[in-house]
Design a protein around this motif. Sequence first.
Motif, short mmCIF file in Angstrom:
data_model
loop_
_atom_site.label_atom_id
_atom_site.label_comp_id
_atom_site.label_asym_id
_atom_site.label_seq_id
_atom_site.Cartn_x
_atom_site.Cartn_y
_atom_site.Cartn_z
N VAL A 278 0.82 -1.22 0.00
CA VAL A 278 0.00 0.00 0.00
C VAL A 278 0.85 1.26 0.00
CG1 VAL A 278 -1.51 1.40 1.45
CG2 VAL A 278 -2.09 -0.97 0.99
N LEU A 279 1.87 1.30 0.84
CA LEU A 279 2.65 2.54 0.97
C LEU A 279 3.25 3.03 -0.35
CD1 LEU A 279 4.46 2.18 4.43
CD2 LEU A 279 2.61 3.74 3.80
N PRO A 280 3.98 2.16 -1.10
CA PRO A 280 4.54 2.65 -2.36
C PRO A 280 3.48 3.05 -3.38
CG PRO A 280 5.63 0.63 -1.67
CD PRO A 280 4.41 0.78 -0.82
N LEU A 281 2.38 2.27 -3.48
CA LEU A 281 1.36 2.59 -4.48
C LEU A 281 0.56 3.83 -4.08
CD1 LEU A 281 -0.07 -0.84 -5.69
CD2 LEU A 281 1.49 0.71 -6.87
N ALA A 282 0.24 3.96 -2.81
CA ALA A 282 -0.46 5.17 -2.37
C ALA A 282 0.42 6.40 -2.58
CB ALA A 282 -0.84 5.03 -0.89
N PHE A 283 1.71 6.23 -2.31
CA PHE A 283 2.65 7.33 -2.50
C PHE A 283 2.75 7.71 -3.97
CE2 PHE A 283 7.02 8.90 -3.12
CZ PHE A 283 6.98 10.00 -2.28
N SER A 284 2.83 6.70 -4.85
CA SER A 284 2.93 7.00 -6.29
C SER A 284 1.65 7.66 -6.79
CB SER A 284 3.20 5.71 -7.08
OG SER A 284 2.11 4.82 -7.01
N THR A 285 0.50 7.28 -6.23
CA THR A 285 -0.75 7.93 -6.61
C THR A 285 -0.77 9.39 -6.17
OG1 THR A 285 -1.93 5.82 -6.39
CG2 THR A 285 -3.26 7.82 -6.40
N ILE A 286 -0.25 9.66 -4.99
CA ILE A 286 -0.22 11.03 -4.48
C ILE A 286 0.61 11.93 -5.39
CG2 ILE A 286 0.68 12.48 -2.61
CD1 ILE A 286 -0.25 10.31 -0.65
#
Length: 468
Positions: free
Chosen positions: A369-377
């Motif tokens: 979740v952390l890398p994908l949520a970060f990339s979305t942000i």
Amino acid sequence: MSIFPAIDQALEAFASFVWGPPLLVLLVGGGLALLIYSRGRPYRHLGHSIGLLSGRYDDPNDPGQVNHSQALSTALSGTLGLGNISGVAIAITIGGPGAIFWMWITALVGVATKFYTATLAVMFRGCDASGELQGGPMYVIREGLGQRWMPLAVLFAVAGLCGMLPVFQSNQTTQLLRESFAEPLGWVAPGGSLTFDFVIGLLIAVASAYVIAGRIQRIGKFSARVVPGMVLLYLGMTLVVIASFWEQVPAAFALIFSDAFSGQAIAGGTLGSVITVGVSRGAFSNEAGIGTESLAHGAAKTREPVREGVVAMLGPIVDTLVICTCTALVILLTGAWQQEGDIAGVTLTAQAFSQVFGQFGPILLLLMVLPLAFSTIVTCWYYGMKCYVFLFGGRWQGLYTWLYMILIVLGAVASLSAVNSIIIGMYAVMAVPTMVSTLLLARHVNRAAHAYFTRMEVAKREGAEASQ
């Protein structure tokens, strides 16, 4: 629990209103019309996208900022992540298992929609205030339809500024960290802590600022490195869960199909509510017809608009038909969706994984979740900045970035209900100018596609004859 229930209710009413029958017809009906109008031709050339992503057709001298694979990774980083994990959980919680069926429908017709919107994003690129070539629905409307349609372009840009807020990603990332780690370890009391949420939001904002400083080039490289690995990790996790309940898989699919036309799985459920939830969450997940993905695909380095349209078609397939389906099966097979208590969003998905992985379930989910949520942000910052520059020019871009960082922190402490309603509502508004302009300009895509695929077939035939 929200500290402003009246605001939450008003935002929920707004989201319900804009996601009414007219918009559902525009998105799903418009996508189906594009599929019929194209005679299914784009679907027959999905294999060509692999060659495009391999770099075989890349030319560094072509106009644009990123290559095909980076453009797709950037677009996917804006869709993959919490929309597939938390969004699916929200869809099942609100609309029951049948909502997943209608998410599939948005993906199937969304393949055609993305082919048209991404092709138009390259075909009708325009220059921003600094003279840099840009793509996206607002430029498609300005360059393709002319000045008299500018209100539609402005509408998209204004809705994009609100719809591309980072509040959903920061909210759900913080919720996962708090409920899966901080509370069990005794760092914060059950029910949450504003201090903890604020600190996490601040850390996400600082990390985002570093990547954002490199603009689309750094975002594209970051997404191309992070997204594929995280997707494979997540698929591996879901396949382990599905394999653990493999005997129940047919029953889970049967439940999805039966509930899709009954709405019996939710309290007071109706067919209309199931369809609305499924289509809205599907649109939030794969963004077909919303127009946000066009902002990324419009930056592709190419002189052939159809090529980027072919690449973009992979988005709904990977995003919704594969990843969202896997998430839905995990939630349904483990029975997490039927647990008592006020469990929603990413917490529901985390509990589903805990059924198989135990206490390591939330940890494994967090790693993805952390890398994908970060990339979305960071991708949403890029989308929002393009909307900002279209509306206000190049002045005070730093002000928008600072405001964006502040909103990351505010999203971490806001209620899920308010955050969800704002984003979903703005996605609905963005869909109107995107779909209207796409349907009006579809004939240009058909002509370009016919010419491009004809050249491909002739070249392939000549190559085969030369090799004999």
